[in-house]
Design an enzyme around this catalytic site. Sequence first.
Site, short mmCIF file in Angstrom:
data_model
loop_
_atom_site.label_atom_id
_atom_site.label_comp_id
_atom_site.label_asym_id
_atom_site.label_seq_id
_atom_site.Cartn_x
_atom_site.Cartn_y
_atom_site.Cartn_z
N GLU A 103 -18.96 -3.68 10.46
CA GLU A 103 -19.91 -2.82 11.17
C GLU A 103 -20.87 -3.63 12.03
O GLU A 103 -21.24 -3.21 13.13
CB GLU A 103 -20.69 -1.95 10.17
CG GLU A 103 -19.84 -0.90 9.46
CD GLU A 103 -19.02 -1.46 8.30
OE1 GLU A 103 -19.21 -2.64 7.93
OE2 GLU A 103 -18.18 -0.70 7.76
N LYS B 123 0.85 -1.19 0.00
CA LYS B 123 0.00 0.00 0.00
C LYS B 123 0.89 1.24 0.00
O LYS B 123 1.84 1.32 0.77
CB LYS B 123 -0.89 -0.03 1.25
CG LYS B 123 -2.03 0.98 1.26
CD LYS B 123 -3.09 0.63 2.32
CE LYS B 123 -4.24 1.63 2.26
NZ LYS B 123 -5.39 1.20 3.08
N ARG C 84 -25.10 -0.93 7.36
CA ARG C 84 -24.76 -2.35 7.32
C ARG C 84 -25.08 -3.05 8.64
O ARG C 84 -25.19 -4.27 8.68
CB ARG C 84 -23.28 -2.54 6.96
CG ARG C 84 -22.94 -4.00 6.82
CD ARG C 84 -21.77 -4.28 5.95
NE ARG C 84 -22.01 -3.97 4.55
CZ ARG C 84 -21.11 -4.11 3.60
NH1 ARG C 84 -19.91 -4.55 3.91
NH2 ARG C 84 -21.39 -3.81 2.35
#
Lengths: 431, 431
Positions: free
Chosen positions: B336, B250, B364
């Site tokens: 979540e 990343k 969610r």
Amino acid sequence: MNKHPEFLLNKIENPKDLKKLDLKELEQLASEIRTLILEKDAAEGGHLGPDLGIVEATIAYHYVFDAPKDKIIWDVSHQTYPHKMLTGRAYAWLDPDKYEDVTPYSNPDESPYDYYAVGHTSTSVALATGMARARDMMGNHENITALIGDGSLTGGLAFEGFNNAADEKHNLIIVVNDNQMSIDDNVGGVVTALKKLRESNGQAEDNPFTAMGLDYKYVGQGNDIKSMIDAFKAVKDIDHPIVLHINTLKGKGYEPAIENEASHHWVLPFDLKTDKPTVPAPKTPNASTVILDFLKKHIENQENILVINAAIPGVFGLGEIKNNYPKNYKDVGIAEQESVAFAAGAVKEGITPILFENSTFLQRAYDQLSHDVAANDLPVVMIVAGGGITAASKTHLGIFDNTMVANWPNWEYLAPTTLNELKSMLEWAVK
Amino acid sequence: MNKHPEFLLNKIENPKDLKKLDLKELEQLASEIRTLILEKDAAEGGHLGPDLGIVEATIAYHYVFDAPKDKIIWDVSHQTYPHKMLTGRAYAWLDPDKYEDVTPYSNPDESPYDYYAVGHTSTSVALATGMARARDMMGNHENITALIGDGSLTGGLAFEGFNNAADEKHNLIIVVNDNQMSIDDNVGGVVTALKKLRESNGQAEDNPFTAMGLDYKYVGQGNDIKSMIDAFKAVKDIDHPIVLHINTLKGKGYEPAIENEASHHWVLPFDLKTDKPTVPAPKTPNASTVILDFLKKHIENQENILVINAAIPGVFGLGEIKNNYPKNYKDVGIAEQESVAFAAGAVKEGITPILFENSTFLQRAYDQLSHDVAANDLPVVMIVAGGGITAASKTHLGIFDNTMVANWPNWEYLAPTTLNELKSMLEWAVK
């Protein structure tokens, strides 16, 4: 009036009383509990297979642990009849006049041995992990156990729970009750993973639990009280998270429930001698037969109809589609999010997915219905049962789906009042 | 005006043009794409680290596969800048006057190479699995690929997707982009599982993917174009589902984004020389500082406050809590549902969980907010950002949380209009 005043169970006021019994008496208790589950279910209907399968594990749990100080969170919680009988609520099975006095799911308003009202699946590990973390913050040391299984392992929240359980530093016991079934046949990769573990007596190299860094232990004889007592004793007061994978038989003790597990997951009142329902079959045509006829017509017409559901084909009588048109049928397991996202994927390719869901379980897929279907304006057709103002329990309320759907763009919500309306609405929906 | 008329990228109108290039030219293209991501993000802000990390895999994908016939579903879709540049939309990076002409997420209204508007996580495998099933029904044979990762593997829907992908019978390629990060540090058991696989070059015995019956292949050099081309060639037209686990970095190509991945996941406009933001820091006190002061006061006061979030501490400036009060902090990863059920578990044990969430991701957890918190009447405190009528994209709408919450019993929804109101509401909420 108590039908079985001679039952040992009459002497069990709470789990402490269990600890005085020897193995033979515990086995006697298992037999009594099974008799009571069958008698009450035959009279009233209710969940059958899951409760018959978990009798020995429940007895062993309460024999070894010290509830309510030690805490157990029952996933789904339709498998808590034996737990309820051992925690002061046996009267509601012993005495037919009191059949209605105890609710069918875990219920903290009813007993200090129940911690949550639980009627949806796959929540137990997440709840238990939160409890374990809070216990540690407060400097306490009781055992916290989640009992998951009976198919609820395929729900994504279960996986999120395992993922975080692996991070916890202290006591947390996760019992995976592997009865090789969901509400219907279990499906998907998790089935494969559990099968490899069962067939290797827990020794398979590919272990999804140890892969995540969780400790793991396998019990092949989950319906043997002695094996379960030994297993629970071995993990009691453990200082880290562990998965206890137990192999049990759904429906144990009632042959028809073993031979056809899906139809005996939940039953209408039935005759114990013939296993036949004692309530009249629904009149035909009815909503289910109209929908089935509609599906068959379009499938036979070579249309690309894909019938999707999340582990509850029985609610809609979809067995005929499953058996006769397997190419047009998909059960994603207890995974409501997946069922909707899968349908969104399928419709994008140009076929017509028709998704069947219970109103009360639909809310688990809120984000997919909003983000994946509505925001993408995809023509997914859904048939939802159980919406309305009646409900079996506070965890199974059908009143929320309309207000939920009303907030989204691009969804149309139709409520047919006659079978003819239903037919017209179905034809309109697939066009 | 085009800032880089000399760039090779100007000649790439669609992925077909890529196929004419040699490896050196493809590497040149990677360098150009990185330059453009950095220039535009420095000027405008946007997702940075995820896009820098996926450059080579994207080039290799479009070199090997035949989009848009072959289809790729990007999870989260904030990592699609390179994909957009290679599918006819490079002008929106080459020419600062056109920076606004292309949206930041995948967008079927914008391009036939994008299949869904995707702004939430963990949906790609489920969508791709539905597409694969539909493709088979229609007798087609194109490659269908899901690219998941950048933390979205911890969402339960991802797991539900893998569980069903394992059941599919034909072509389905799942690329797990393992950059060892979520939006913040990656957490939980999945981290452990991926780490074992990376460290064993894909040979670890405990493989959660093969455990589920999925085929599996590991690519250690996910930022090497040649390795990625070879890997994609090996799986192209495969006749069964396979997981291609690729190890990427990343932030690759921009040192500050590698050194501090979390703060460079998404960036405000910044100076490329100093990495400092070019927009003024928010005035203090503001809502974030008021909330932080409140948290610190109660934690220092020895209260059992547990600060919970799902992979987005940066949104609320919770880094200080994470670093200075680790006992009072829990990031559950992009999960979540888990964050809410975990809070429900924690509050039941008597502590005060304070849950931080983005309005748009909150949906969610609808079922957990309704079933696990509201139906159980548990005093969970939530702080929600981004509710309101403005939005960055149609997948990030903050207008739904109020109507969503309004349908549940037992929830109070407060909207402070001043910092003093915020303070009072916070104090009221934890009491």
